[in-house]
Design an enzyme around this catalytic site. Structure first.
Site, PDB file in Angstrom:
ATOM      1  N   CYS A 191     -10.927   3.620   0.315  1.00 40.44           N
ATOM      2  CA  CYS A 191      -9.477   3.815   0.507  1.00 40.44           C
ATOM      3  C   CYS A 191      -9.112   2.978   1.717  1.00 40.44           C
ATOM      4  O   CYS A 191      -9.820   3.018   2.733  1.00 40.44           O
ATOM      5  CB  CYS A 191      -9.171   5.289   0.755  1.00 40.44           C
ATOM      6  N   CYS A 221      -4.534  -1.294  -2.062  1.00 42.84           N
ATOM      7  CA  CYS A 221      -4.629   0.152  -2.246  1.00 42.84           C
ATOM      8  C   CYS A 221      -5.512   0.406  -3.471  1.00 42.84           C
ATOM      9  O   CYS A 221      -5.180  -0.042  -4.574  1.00 42.84           O
ATOM     10  CB  CYS A 221      -3.223   0.695  -2.489  1.00 42.84           C
ATOM     11  N   GLU A 233      -1.739   8.732   8.745  1.00 45.31           N
ATOM     12  CA  GLU A 233      -0.312   8.350   8.787  1.00 45.31           C
ATOM     13  C   GLU A 233       0.403   9.068   9.940  1.00 45.31           C
ATOM     14  O   GLU A 233       1.439   8.606  10.409  1.00 45.31           O
ATOM     15  CB  GLU A 233       0.368   8.678   7.455  1.00 45.31           C
ATOM     16  N   ASP A 275       0.872  -1.175   0.000  1.00 46.14           N
ATOM     17  CA  ASP A 275       0.000   0.000   0.000  1.00 46.14           C
ATOM     18  C   ASP A 275       0.911   1.228   0.000  1.00 46.14           C
ATOM     19  O   ASP A 275       2.126   1.111   0.233  1.00 46.14           O
ATOM     20  CB  ASP A 275      -0.896   0.006   1.254  1.00 46.14           C
ATOM     21  N   SER A 276       0.306   2.380  -0.230  1.00 52.52           N
ATOM     22  CA  SER A 276       1.074   3.621  -0.138  1.00 52.52           C
ATOM     23  C   SER A 276       1.555   3.865   1.293  1.00 52.52           C
ATOM     24  O   SER A 276       2.403   4.721   1.518  1.00 52.52           O
ATOM     25  CB  SER A 276       0.195   4.787  -0.571  1.00 52.52           C
ATOM     26  N   HIS A 308      -6.979   3.213   3.929  1.00 54.32           N
ATOM     27  CA  HIS A 308      -6.668   3.922   5.175  1.00 54.32           C
ATOM     28  C   HIS A 308      -7.931   4.205   6.004  1.00 54.32           C
ATOM     29  O   HIS A 308      -7.853   4.362   7.222  1.00 54.32           O
ATOM     30  CB  HIS A 308      -6.000   5.276   4.877  1.00 54.32           C
TER      31      HIS A 308
END
Ligand code: DGL
Length: 256
Positions: free
Chosen positions: A186, A75, A154, A12-13, A188
């Protein structure tokens, strides 16, 4: 030649893909895993398609060096920008991608209005346009890129006034238009699921596609005869291109 004892690469990012990894770990506990968080390039949501393809190319090369038998793009943004490119570039590697759960949301909504929370990169992609055109006929699809939410997560902020204000701004217009089903588009966003739920009226539904992706991983490996035959719990390794502390925090929050 692939063998069943090779690890599965999950990328994932950043730490968002851990929410998908968690579902995969639960469904397939005897596999070995390598997770890669590309946190140095966060957020993917505002990068160009070329940039994201390059990052995913490099991460796939890393997974190949690590002898992975399959790669999960945990992602939505990376899938939209790079899945086809990766399949063409690495034809021998099975890739499992993901996209916002529009189809389940369409079957679930009673108000015929759904809200999709996804990054700007996902929302503006051809893949997403085609998804909504195919599956959301006669349904109002409202979407919002939740700008700024991924960097907050993050940074370890998953609740509190800042997160609440951001999500309130996203959800209020959707609720005014009678949306009753909300897609976490998403990876996240499950980190802030409890805040999202606290802002929704009773009866609203939140959909996280992670369990469906885990099933898809199992299906792809089974079809390729690549499921682990081990009867013991597998190993998990976690790598990041960014801050080790952020990754450790994410692992602690999601995997406990
Ligand atoms: N977690 C990612 C997704 O599912 C993207 C977050 C980002 O913008 O980097 O879309």
């Amino acid at each position: 030649m692939t063998s069943t004892r090779q690890p599965i690469g999950i990328m994932d990012s950043g730490i968002g893909g851990l929410t998908v990894a968690n579902a995969v770990f639960r469904l397939l506990p005897n596999e070995d895993y390598i997770y890669f968080a590309d946190s140095i390039h966060i957020p993917y949501g505002d990068k160009t398609q070329e940039q994201i393809r390059q990052y995913c190319f490099e991460i796939t090369e890393f997974f190949i060096q690590q002898n992975c038998k399959a790669v999960v793009l945990a992602c939505n943004t990376a899938t939209a920008a790079a899945l086809e490119f990766l399949r063409e570039t690495f034809p021998n590697m099975p890739f499992i991608g993901m996209e916002p759960a529009v189809k389940p949301a369409v079957s679930h909504t009673r108000s015929k209005t759904i809200g999709v929370l996804a990054t700007a990169g996902t929302i503006s992609s051809e893949r997403y346009q085609s998804l909504t055109q195919r599956y959301a006929k006669g349904i109002t699809v409202l979407q919002n890129p939740c700008t700024g939410l991924v960097p907050l997560i993050e940074a370890g902020k998953t609740k509190g006034a800042e997160v609440e204000a951001l999500l309130q701004e996203v959800l209020t217009p959707m609720l005014k238009k009678k949306a009753d089903t909300f897609v976490l588009g998403c990876t996240h966003y499950p980190f802030v699921r409890s805040v999202i739920e606290s802002l929704l009226p009773e009866g609203a539904t939140v959909i996280d596609p992670a369990p469906a992706i885990a099933k898809q991983v199992k299906k792809v490996l089974a079809e390729g005869g690549q499921l682990s035959k081990s009867t013991e719990k597998g190993n998990k390794e976690f790598f990041t291109s960014g801050d080790e502390k952020v990754l450790a925090w994410g692992v602690e929050v999601i995997l406990g």
